[in-house]
Design an enzyme around this catalytic site. Structure first.
Site, PDB file in Angstrom:
ATOM      1  N   ARG A   1      11.603   3.524  28.544  1.00 48.15           N
ATOM      2  CA  ARG A   1      11.885   2.262  27.859  1.00 48.15           C
ATOM      3  C   ARG A   1      10.644   1.360  27.853  1.00 48.15           C
ATOM      4  O   ARG A   1       9.562   1.763  28.278  1.00 48.15           O
ATOM      5  CB  ARG A   1      13.049   1.555  28.559  1.00 48.15           C
ATOM      6  CG  ARG A   1      14.369   2.347  28.560  1.00 48.15           C
ATOM      7  CD  ARG A   1      15.082   2.287  27.226  1.00 48.15           C
ATOM      8  NE  ARG A   1      16.410   2.886  27.264  1.00 48.15           N
ATOM      9  CZ  ARG A   1      17.534   2.246  27.556  1.00 48.15           C
ATOM     10  NH1 ARG A   1      17.504   0.966  27.886  1.00 48.15           N
ATOM     11  NH2 ARG A   1      18.704   2.859  27.528  1.00 48.15           N
TER      12      ARG A   1
ATOM     13  N   LYS B   1      17.932   6.868  30.770  1.00 46.28           N
ATOM     14  CA  LYS B   1      16.766   6.010  30.552  1.00 46.28           C
ATOM     15  C   LYS B   1      15.831   6.043  31.746  1.00 46.28           C
ATOM     16  O   LYS B   1      16.231   6.360  32.877  1.00 46.28           O
ATOM     17  CB  LYS B   1      17.226   4.582  30.289  1.00 46.28           C
ATOM     18  CG  LYS B   1      18.090   3.994  31.406  1.00 46.28           C
ATOM     19  CD  LYS B   1      18.732   2.698  30.958  1.00 46.28           C
ATOM     20  CE  LYS B   1      19.746   2.206  31.995  1.00 46.28           C
ATOM     21  NZ  LYS B   1      20.475   1.020  31.537  1.00 46.28           N
TER      22      LYS B   1
ATOM     23  N   CYS C   1      29.035  -7.384  33.638  1.00 50.72           N
ATOM     24  CA  CYS C   1      29.493  -6.059  34.073  1.00 50.72           C
ATOM     25  C   CYS C   1      28.587  -5.581  35.196  1.00 50.72           C
ATOM     26  O   CYS C   1      27.567  -6.215  35.494  1.00 50.72           O
ATOM     27  CB  CYS C   1      29.505  -5.080  32.891  1.00 50.72           C
ATOM     28  SG  CYS C   1      27.894  -4.327  32.532  1.00 50.72           S
TER      29      CYS C   1
ATOM     30  N   CYS D   1      22.011  -5.924  34.222  1.00 52.39           N
ATOM     31  CA  CYS D   1      20.842  -6.188  33.384  1.00 52.39           C
ATOM     32  C   CYS D   1      20.068  -7.433  33.807  1.00 52.39           C
ATOM     33  O   CYS D   1      18.861  -7.500  33.617  1.00 52.39           O
ATOM     34  CB  CYS D   1      21.268  -6.304  31.922  1.00 52.39           C
ATOM     35  SG  CYS D   1      21.844  -4.743  31.217  1.00 52.39           S
TER      36      CYS D   1
ATOM     37  N   CYS E   1      28.045  -7.453  23.748  1.00 51.17           N
ATOM     38  CA  CYS E   1      27.833  -6.228  24.530  1.00 51.17           C
ATOM     39  C   CYS E   1      29.130  -5.445  24.705  1.00 51.17           C
ATOM     40  O   CYS E   1      30.144  -5.989  25.171  1.00 51.17           O
ATOM     41  CB  CYS E   1      27.249  -6.571  25.887  1.00 51.17           C
ATOM     42  SG  CYS E   1      26.979  -5.111  26.928  1.00 51.17           S
TER      43      CYS E   1
ATOM     44  N   CYS F   1      22.931 -12.350  31.570  1.00 43.89           N
ATOM     45  CA  CYS F   1      22.858 -11.395  30.464  1.00 43.89           C
ATOM     46  C   CYS F   1      23.682 -11.915  29.287  1.00 43.89           C
ATOM     47  O   CYS F   1      24.524 -12.797  29.451  1.00 43.89           O
ATOM     48  CB  CYS F   1      23.352 -10.026  30.912  1.00 43.89           C
ATOM     49  SG  CYS F   1      25.144  -9.947  31.175  1.00 43.89           S
TER      50      CYS F   1
ATOM     51  N   LYS G   1      12.669   3.585  33.454  1.00 45.84           N
ATOM     52  CA  LYS G   1      12.051   2.270  33.395  1.00 45.84           C
ATOM     53  C   LYS G   1      10.801   2.218  34.272  1.00 45.84           C
ATOM     54  O   LYS G   1      10.824   2.656  35.424  1.00 45.84           O
ATOM     55  CB  LYS G   1      13.050   1.199  33.847  1.00 45.84           C
ATOM     56  CG  LYS G   1      14.274   1.115  32.949  1.00 45.84           C
ATOM     57  CD  LYS G   1      15.256   0.061  33.423  1.00 45.84           C
ATOM     58  CE  LYS G   1      16.458  -0.053  32.481  1.00 45.84           C
ATOM     59  NZ  LYS G   1      17.416  -1.087  32.939  1.00 45.84           N
TER      60      LYS G   1
ATOM     61  N   ARG H   1      16.747  -4.039  19.383  1.00 47.26           N
ATOM     62  CA  ARG H   1      15.815  -4.406  20.462  1.00 47.26           C
ATOM     63  C   ARG H   1      14.411  -3.936  20.117  1.00 47.26           C
ATOM     64  O   ARG H   1      14.207  -2.775  19.761  1.00 47.26           O
ATOM     65  CB  ARG H   1      16.265  -3.781  21.780  1.00 47.26           C
ATOM     66  CG  ARG H   1      15.363  -4.100  22.965  1.00 47.26           C
ATOM     67  CD  ARG H   1      15.839  -3.353  24.212  1.00 47.26           C
ATOM     68  NE  ARG H   1      17.175  -3.785  24.619  1.00 47.26           N
ATOM     69  CZ  ARG H   1      18.016  -3.036  25.324  1.00 47.26           C
ATOM     70  NH1 ARG H   1      17.677  -1.793  25.683  1.00 47.26           N
ATOM     71  NH2 ARG H   1      19.210  -3.499  25.656  1.00 47.26           N
TER      72      ARG H   1
END
Length: 579
Positions: free
Chosen positions: A169, A236, A499, A503, A460, A454, A238, A100
């Site tokens: 991120r 993380k 899931c 995302c 994934c 996603c 954001k 990424r």
């Protein structure tokens, strides 16, 4: 009596003793399994054994190194389509990597896009995926392709450092260069924040570029981490930057949201929102959940970077490092409350925050189609289904970029804006895409144009079900259901994930479809099109074949009883379970 029972007693004692020994061995083994926190703290600035393992034979890294890889912008995965077959035949997984790139504000030059397009065809699967956070992902990269990929991107001033991992991120910002000051305000701030909060480590350059550093990407001479410390953040973090009234970034889904609005005395500054996050766990529905950000206050423009750091430091100090499922900032807010967290931030900021101002009514613009830029030229918003740039779309996009020297903006809706188009070139740009059979925004129904999904399977590792690969069929079914009810042009936001990590942000969508099992999905309804209200769970673990029947009562009631201009999400929120 004791003598007579000695043999039996001895056998029992031996059995108990052996069980205790086995138990001690079990716990001893667990004690020597390093936690993610241990791996981070002992990594020597994110180095670990990455360089040695990269040079070693074999297609994969160790588990400890896989944690560190995330800080360098990549996830170790395996091809889920062949996992079962390989397991049955005694083979190890087919190891692949997702890489990424961090793209602050979604801004890419023509030269940077050409570099990304090149490596996609050489070391990835021939596709470029635009993410729901304005970044870029490459999939199916093999271990031997990692260093060439990162070297190529670095030469063009694109970095993967801190695109993943327990750090700040990619900084998301509204990418539209429309005729106001948003690009100057938001893009400049996004890039400053990205530089300020990038980890200070030479390990990225040592491992992937043999110590060679691009001039503008040179790390600080002092590798100590005054912001992160040796263990970095609990999870993380954001950051999102929204323009007032335009919530294309889903500002309430971020740990920290900043919106440029005047303060109480008319001074330039930013409204501050904190504690958003959409990830959850099916196994822990009681203590993991999506949450929208709360207003924290207002800060002058010249102090906004310091305020952002104060929020990050508060999270670093207060976040849960024992339970990664509960390690996000939203749970700190949930436990402390907004007022107590504000005091923690103010103590680190060194000044009180002004009260949070009232924000304008939100709308969520997709910025697709033709729009005039702030410099008088034009940009074209191009829909990219599920963010996957591949095949004829990739060919046409790169052709247009090269022929007309266009820069790009990746949107938080997984689409792309082609910027800097001269008025005289507009028809030719359109022809470039039509010649390759690429649909433009005005050729799509609203539900298809607004949909998000996603990547999910097969790449994934978190995916429980399909998303991107089945989303087109799901949208086709919904198009039919809407047409049958006389609603073919309804603006309807549908988002699908494989899931519960969310995302593609299904929990703020009007219709959110979340994978629970291989064939079962949870259905969430009633989120706001503007992104400022959560949807609610209305059906658990349904099959996609049952989606039309499950939605039918809601769609029937909406078609019969909607108010003028009312969105489907607002209708569901208004009527509750009456439908």
């Amino acid at each position: 009596m004791l003598a007579g029972s000695k043999a039996g007693a001895t056998g029992g004692v031996n059995s108990i003793t052996q069980n205790l020994i086995d138990l001690v061995r079990f716990w001893t083994t667990l004690a020597f399994v390093p936690s993610v926190e241990d791996v981070k703290a002992s990594s020597r600035g994110l180095r670990g054994a990455l360089a040695d393992e990269l040079a070693a034979e074999g297609p994969a890294f160790s588990e400890d190194s896989s944690h560190l890889l995330k800080f360098h912008g990549m996830y170790q995965q395996d091809d889920r389509d062949v996992r079962r077959e390989r397991t049955r035949s005694g083979q190890e997984p087919d190891h692949i990597f997702m890489v990424r790139a961090s793209v602050p504000g979604g801004a890419l030059s023509a030269d940077q896009w050409r570099a990304i397009d090149h490596v996609a065809g050489v070391v990835a699967d021939g596709a470029v995926r635009l993410t729901s956070r304005g970044g870029v992902q490459l999939h199916f990269v093999r271990k031997g392709g990692l260093r060439p990929l990162i070297r190529t991107l670095d030469q063009h001033l694109v970095t993967t450092l801190a695109a993943c991992g327990d750090v700040v991120r990619n900084v998301v910002a509204c990418p539209a260069p429309v005729a106001d000051s948003r690009q100057k305000v938001l893009l400049d701030l996004a890039q400053r924040l990205a530089v300020r909060f990038r980890p200070r480590t030479r390990s990225y350059y040592e491992v992937w570029i043999d110590g060679e550093q691009a001039v503008s990407a040179e790390p600080a001479a002092d590798e100590e981490q005054p912001l992160y410390g040796s263990a970095y953040l609990p999870r993380k973090f954001k950051i999102g930057l929204a323009w007032p009234g335009d919530n294309c970034v889903d500002i309430y889904s971020h740990d920290l949201g900043l919106v440029p609005v005047p303060g109480p005395d008319g001074a330039e500054g930013f409204a501050v929102l904190v504690g958003g996050g959409l990830g959850a766990s099916h196994a822990r529905p009681d203590d993991t959940f999506p949450r929208l950000a709360d207003p924290l206050g207002w800060v002058p423009a010249d102090s906004v970077e310091d305020l952002a750091e104060a929020v990050i430091v508060a999270f670093r100090d207060l976040g849960n490092r024992e339970d990664r499922k509960r390690a996000r900032l939203k749970y700190v807010l949930e436990e402390l409350g907004v007022d107590a967290f504000r005091r923690e931030v103010e103590a680190r900021f060194g000044a009180p925050l002004a009260p949070a101002p009232e924000l304008p009514e939100w709308h969520q613009h997709d910025h697709l189609g033709w729009h005039r830029q702030d410099d008088g030229r034009w940009f074209l918003g191009l829909p990219v289904p599920s963010g996957r740039v591949a095949g004829s779309l990739r060919t046409a996009l790169t052709e247009a970029v090269e022929r007309y020297g266009l820069d790009l903006r990746v949107t938080p809706r997984q689409d792309v804006l082609l910027t800097g188009i001269e008025a005289a070139d507009r028809a030719d740009v359109v022809r470039t895409f039509r010649d390759h059979g690429v649909a433009l925004a005005d050729e799509l129904t609203p539900v298809r144009r607004l949909a998000m999904a996603c990547p999910a399977l097969p790449t994934c590792g978190q995916a429980l079900a399909e998303a991107e690969r089945v989303a087109p069929e799901v949208i086709t079914v919904l198009e039919g259901e809407l047409a049958r009810r006389g609603l073919p042009q309804l603006d309807l936001h549908v988002r699908m994930t494989g899931c519960p990590n969310g995302c593609a942000r299904p929990y703020t969508a009007e219709i959110g479809i979340v994978g629970r099992t291989k064939t079962g999905y949870d259905l969430h309804l009633g989120g706001a099109a503007a992104g400022d209200r959560l949807a609610r769970l209305v059906a658990r673990s349904i099959k996609l074949a049952d989606l039309p029947a499950t939605l039918a009562p809601w769609l029937d009631a909406f078609a019969a009883d909607r108010r003028d201009g009312e969105s489907f999400g607002d209708f569901v929120h208004r009527v509750g379970d009456v439908a």
